[in-house]
Design a protein around this motif. Structure first.
Motif, PDB file in Angstrom:
ATOM      1  N   SER A   1       0.823  -1.210   0.000  1.00 17.10           N
ATOM      2  CA  SER A   1       0.000   0.000   0.000  1.00 17.10           C
ATOM      3  C   SER A   1       0.855   1.258   0.000  1.00 17.10           C
ATOM      4  CB  SER A   1      -0.959  -0.004   1.190  1.00 17.10           C
ATOM      5  OG  SER A   1      -0.247   0.020   2.399  1.00 17.10           O
ATOM      6  N   VAL A   2       1.973   1.249   0.718  1.00 14.36           N
ATOM      7  CA  VAL A   2       2.824   2.440   0.782  1.00 14.36           C
ATOM      8  C   VAL A   2       3.673   2.596  -0.471  1.00 14.36           C
ATOM      9  CG1 VAL A   2       4.806   3.448   1.980  1.00 14.36           C
ATOM     10  CG2 VAL A   2       2.880   2.580   3.281  1.00 14.36           C
ATOM     11  N   ALA A   3       4.261   1.517  -0.934  1.00 13.99           N
ATOM     12  CA  ALA A   3       5.236   1.612  -2.014  1.00 13.99           C
ATOM     13  C   ALA A   3       4.650   1.425  -3.411  1.00 13.99           C
ATOM     14  CB  ALA A   3       6.344   0.587  -1.805  1.00 13.99           C
ATOM     15  N   CYS A   4       3.441   0.883  -3.517  1.00 16.33           N
ATOM     16  CA  CYS A   4       2.866   0.631  -4.843  1.00 16.33           C
ATOM     17  C   CYS A   4       1.549   1.366  -5.063  1.00 16.33           C
ATOM     18  CB  CYS A   4       2.654  -0.864  -5.048  1.00 16.33           C
ATOM     19  SG  CYS A   4       4.156  -1.832  -4.878  1.00 16.33           S
ATOM     20  N   LEU A   5       0.622   1.205  -4.137  1.00 15.52           N
ATOM     21  CA  LEU A   5      -0.697   1.805  -4.336  1.00 15.52           C
ATOM     22  C   LEU A   5      -0.666   3.317  -4.211  1.00 15.52           C
ATOM     23  CD1 LEU A   5      -2.956  -0.779  -2.486  1.00 15.52           C
ATOM     24  CD2 LEU A   5      -2.431  -0.615  -4.925  1.00 15.52           C
TER      25      LEU A   5
ATOM     26  N   ARG B   1       9.196  -3.662  -9.323  1.00 14.18           N
ATOM     27  CA  ARG B   1      10.499  -3.080  -8.995  1.00 14.18           C
ATOM     28  C   ARG B   1      10.961  -3.460  -7.594  1.00 14.18           C
ATOM     29  NH1 ARG B   1      12.771   2.545 -10.455  1.00 14.18           N
ATOM     30  NH2 ARG B   1      14.753   2.255  -9.461  1.00 14.18           N
ATOM     31  N   TYR B   2      10.047  -3.455  -6.628  1.00 12.51           N
ATOM     32  CA  TYR B   2      10.420  -3.758  -5.250  1.00 12.51           C
ATOM     33  C   TYR B   2      10.549  -5.255  -4.995  1.00 12.51           C
ATOM     34  CZ  TYR B   2       9.798   1.061  -3.764  1.00 12.51           C
ATOM     35  OH  TYR B   2       9.928   2.406  -3.602  1.00 12.51           O
ATOM     36  N   ARG B   3       9.815  -6.083  -5.699  1.00  9.17           N
ATOM     37  CA  ARG B   3       9.859  -7.544  -5.542  1.00  9.17           C
ATOM     38  C   ARG B   3       9.823  -7.934  -4.062  1.00  9.17           C
ATOM     39  NH1 ARG B   3      14.653  -7.348  -9.345  1.00  9.17           N
ATOM     40  NH2 ARG B   3      15.731  -7.767  -7.417  1.00  9.17           N
ATOM     41  N   PHE B   4       8.704  -7.674  -3.418  1.00 11.91           N
ATOM     42  CA  PHE B   4       8.589  -7.845  -1.975  1.00 11.91           C
ATOM     43  C   PHE B   4       8.716  -9.274  -1.490  1.00 11.91           C
ATOM     44  CE2 PHE B   4       6.337  -3.708  -2.280  1.00 11.91           C
ATOM     45  CZ  PHE B   4       7.206  -3.010  -1.477  1.00 11.91           C
ATOM     46  N   THR B   5       8.543 -10.238  -2.332  1.00 11.72           N
ATOM     47  CA  THR B   5       8.622 -11.627  -1.877  1.00 11.72           C
ATOM     48  C   THR B   5       9.942 -12.299  -2.243  1.00 11.72           C
ATOM     49  OG1 THR B   5       7.509 -12.346  -3.892  1.00 11.72           O
ATOM     50  CG2 THR B   5       6.125 -11.920  -1.968  1.00 11.72           C
TER      51      THR B   5
END
Length: 182
Positions: free
Chosen positions: A117-121, A157-161
């Motif tokens: 939510s912070v970095a994408c939405l 870009r962040y690839r959180f997983t």
């Protein structure tokens, strides 16, 4: 006659040289314009991806009037520092997410939802707002479509997983990973 022939050949080669030089100049100018466009686009995308952190830095530092003018060196440095620490916090949470995914259960979904939510939405919503305010004749579908596309770009870009972090944020990521695995 030989002077005429020599002059004719000199004139022909001079025109060819001039056309060749202008062609090279045109190619060089085109390359410069393309490079400037690509660099400007990259900077705009980076600013939009980092926008939540920069906005947080502004919100934290704006009420501190004792730091001087709004765009003074001290206050801008503070904004950048707050944005950097928030970015480090995001990568700390990413380390927690990756470590929690290896455990049984779905506890990793809570920090994952916060990060997304912070970095994408939020950047996607900012792009939507920018499109709608900049192009009032564009329909809402354009705004939401470009906002969603940018949110998906930021997510990719962040690839959180995945177990990865940029070199600048590796320290924060590894601390989150180790803290969760204790």
């Amino acid at each position: 006659m030989p002077n005429y022939q020599q002059g004719y050949e000199d004139g022909r080669s001079a025109q060819r040289y001039s056309a060749q030089t202008s062609s090279q100049f045109g190619k060089g100018l085109g390359t410069l314009i393309a490079w400037a466009f690509i660099a400007g686009t990259r900077i705009a995308v980076e600013v939009l991806v980092a926008a939540p952190f920069l906005i947080l830095g502004f919100v934290v530092m704006a009420p501190l009037d004792f730091l001087g003018p709004m765009l003074g060196a001290v206050r801008v440095t503070g904004m950048v520092l707050v944005a950097f620490l928030a970015f480090a916090g995001l990568y700390w949470l990413k380390g927690c997410i990756v470590a929690l995914r290896h455990r049984p259960g779905r506890l990793w979904l809570l920090p994952f939802a916060l990060c997304v939510s912070v970095a994408c939405l939020l950047p996607g919503w900012l792009v939507r707002s920018l499109v709608i305010s900049s192009f009032p004749t564009a329909g809402p579908l354009w705004g939401w479509g470009l906002g969603l596309a940018f949110a998906l770009f930021a997510f990719g870009r962040y690839r959180f997983t995945e177990h990865s972090a940029p070199d600048l944020m590796d320290w924060s990521y590894s601390r989150g990973y180790r803290w969760t695995n204790k």
